[in-house]
Motif scaffolding. Structure first.
Motif, PDB file in Angstrom:
ATOM      1  N   TYR A  74     -13.237  19.771  15.733  1.00 13.58           N
ATOM      2  CA  TYR A  74     -12.482  20.049  16.958  1.00 13.58           C
ATOM      3  C   TYR A  74     -12.000  21.502  16.979  1.00 13.58           C
ATOM      4  O   TYR A  74     -12.150  22.208  17.972  1.00 13.58           O
ATOM      5  N   MET A  75     -11.406  21.958  15.859  1.00  9.90           N
ATOM      6  CA  MET A  75     -10.876  23.320  15.816  1.00  9.90           C
ATOM      7  C   MET A  75     -11.990  24.356  15.915  1.00  9.90           C
ATOM      8  O   MET A  75     -11.813  25.409  16.514  1.00  9.90           O
ATOM      9  N   THR A  76     -13.145  24.064  15.320  1.00 14.99           N
ATOM     10  CA  THR A  76     -14.271  24.999  15.426  1.00 14.99           C
ATOM     11  C   THR A  76     -14.740  25.122  16.869  1.00 14.99           C
ATOM     12  O   THR A  76     -14.987  26.219  17.374  1.00 14.99           O
ATOM     13  N   ALA A  77     -14.854  23.986  17.547  1.00 18.77           N
ATOM     14  CA  ALA A  77     -15.263  24.014  18.955  1.00 18.77           C
ATOM     15  C   ALA A  77     -14.239  24.750  19.806  1.00 18.77           C
ATOM     16  O   ALA A  77     -14.589  25.538  20.690  1.00 18.77           O
ATOM     17  N   PHE A  78     -12.951  24.536  19.522  1.00 19.67           N
ATOM     18  CA  PHE A  78     -11.899  25.216  20.274  1.00 19.67           C
ATOM     19  C   PHE A  78     -11.949  26.720  20.041  1.00 19.67           C
ATOM     20  O   PHE A  78     -11.845  27.515  20.977  1.00 19.67           O
ATOM     21  N   ALA A  79     -12.116  27.126  18.765  1.00 19.42           N
ATOM     22  CA  ALA A  79     -12.137  28.550  18.432  1.00 19.42           C
ATOM     23  C   ALA A  79     -13.304  29.270  19.084  1.00 19.42           C
ATOM     24  O   ALA A  79     -13.224  30.453  19.393  1.00 19.42           O
ATOM     25  N   HIS A  80     -14.405  28.551  19.325  1.00 21.44           N
ATOM     26  CA  HIS A  80     -15.583  29.163  19.939  1.00 21.44           C
ATOM     27  C   HIS A  80     -15.659  28.903  21.444  1.00 21.44           C
ATOM     28  O   HIS A  80     -16.681  29.167  22.070  1.00 21.44           O
ATOM     29  N   ALA A  81     -14.578  28.373  22.022  1.00 18.41           N
ATOM     30  CA  ALA A  81     -14.547  28.079  23.462  1.00 18.41           C
ATOM     31  C   ALA A  81     -15.732  27.209  23.868  1.00 18.41           C
ATOM     32  O   ALA A  81     -16.312  27.366  24.935  1.00 18.41           O
ATOM     33  N   ASP A  82     -16.084  26.256  23.007  1.00 16.48           N
ATOM     34  CA  ASP A  82     -17.208  25.348  23.250  1.00 16.48           C
ATOM     35  C   ASP A  82     -16.679  24.104  23.963  1.00 16.48           C
ATOM     36  O   ASP A  82     -16.334  23.102  23.336  1.00 16.48           O
ATOM     37  N   ILE A  83     -16.617  24.167  25.296  1.00 15.32           N
ATOM     38  CA  ILE A  83     -16.024  23.077  26.073  1.00 15.32           C
ATOM     39  C   ILE A  83     -16.829  21.791  25.905  1.00 15.32           C
ATOM     40  O   ILE A  83     -16.262  20.710  25.716  1.00 15.32           O
ATOM     41  N   GLU A  84     -18.147  21.902  25.954  1.00 16.40           N
ATOM     42  CA  GLU A  84     -18.976  20.707  25.810  1.00 16.40           C
ATOM     43  C   GLU A  84     -18.801  20.092  24.422  1.00 16.40           C
ATOM     44  O   GLU A  84     -18.779  18.868  24.269  1.00 16.40           O
TER      45      GLU A  84
END
Length: 290
Positions: A74-84
């Protein structure tokens, strides 16, 4: 706070009576109520669980590293602005709240729209006026990645949408050059508006009629000069394009003077999977003398 989809048996157990009392007191403080009220709620919950025959023995906990691994994803996706990527980690009926904001976001799609806005709000513009996103630094390694990202902006995963929007604009420009008013407004919404100095055209049909008359008169044989300055997405189904444009009258191959140029705003809306022009507005470019 976002609750990720796992349940641990240990969350339901208290190791000692003192620990149990402490947790209930903390819960009462968080909920701004009394310990007695918390106890009553617990008793009602236990009664209901017995009625539907649910016991702790039926609640299985996650594997040792599962919660941490899920949180890291979750944090990795958030840090990379990966909405999907974020949406894939959530249940369909997820609920998100973010104090001190008073509003709640219910459902995976609404969560995604909110996070699109958050990423847009905290993005920066590049030298062309376009929004770009950065990795949020959490360690020296992340800081090094951030420096690399400043040199090469990260993709926002909207390449296909951007290409579709540019294709709509290209078709409109070609239709203008062909003097075809019907084709020019083919990708406009029925309620589209066009605002230019001194005029308002408040529907696709009105725009079509005006352009048909113009192509038969002063704009006969004309074409357009267009330079896209920026494109940004507003949520999943809206986009704004800023361009510099001008009319090239018959026989002209370039804009003879800057005062002929306009700054234009195009508002796009995605309907049934197709990008359409919902609004257009232009304003003259001011020269240094003006």
């Amino acid at each position: 706070m976002i609750l990720l989809p796992w349940v641990s048996r240990e969350r339901f157990r208290s190791t000692t009576p003192r620990a149990s009392r402490r947790k209930r007191a903390e819960t009462a403080e968080i909920l701004d109520t009394t310990v007695v009220s918390v106890n009553c709620s617990l008793q009602r919950a236990r009664t209901r669980l017995r009625e539907i025959r649910v016991g702790l023995e039926r609640v299985s906990g996650p594997s040792a590293g599962e919660p941490r691994a899920w949180g890291e994803r979750y944090m990795t996706a958030f840090a990379h602005a990966d909405i999907e990527g974020l949406e894939r980690l959530l249940t369909e009926d997820v609920i998100m709240e973010m104090p001190p904001m008073l509003n709640w976001f219910s459902g995976r799609s609404n969560y995604g729209l909110f996070m699109e806005w958050v990423c847009f709000l905290f993005s920066e513009r590049d030298e062309f006026g376009r929004r770009r996103r950065y990795v949020f630094p959490r360690s020296p390694e992340h800081s090094r990645r951030t420096d690399q990202t400043r040199e090469t902006p990260m993709t926002n995963n909207r390449g296909a949408d951007e290409a579709a929007i540019q294709a709509v604009l290209a078709d409109s420009y070609k239709a203008w050059e062909a003097g075809d008013a019907d084709a020019m407004v083919a990708n406009y919404t029925a309620d589209a508006t066009a605002i230019m100095t001194g005029s308002l055209r408040d529907s696709r049909e009105v725009i079509r009629q005006n352009m048909a008359l113009a192509f038969e008169g002063p704009l006969a044989g004309s074409s357009t000069y267009n330079k896209q300055l920026s494109i940004r997405f507003v949520g999943k189904d809206a986009a704004i394009v800023i361009s510099e444009s001008a009319i090239l009258f018959a026989g002209e191959t370039e804009v003879p003077a800057d005062e002929r140029k306009v700054n234009a705003t195009w508002v796009f809306e995605k309907r049934d999977g197709q990008w359409l022009i919902a609004a257009y507005h232009n304003s003259p470019v001011l020269t240094p003398a003006q």
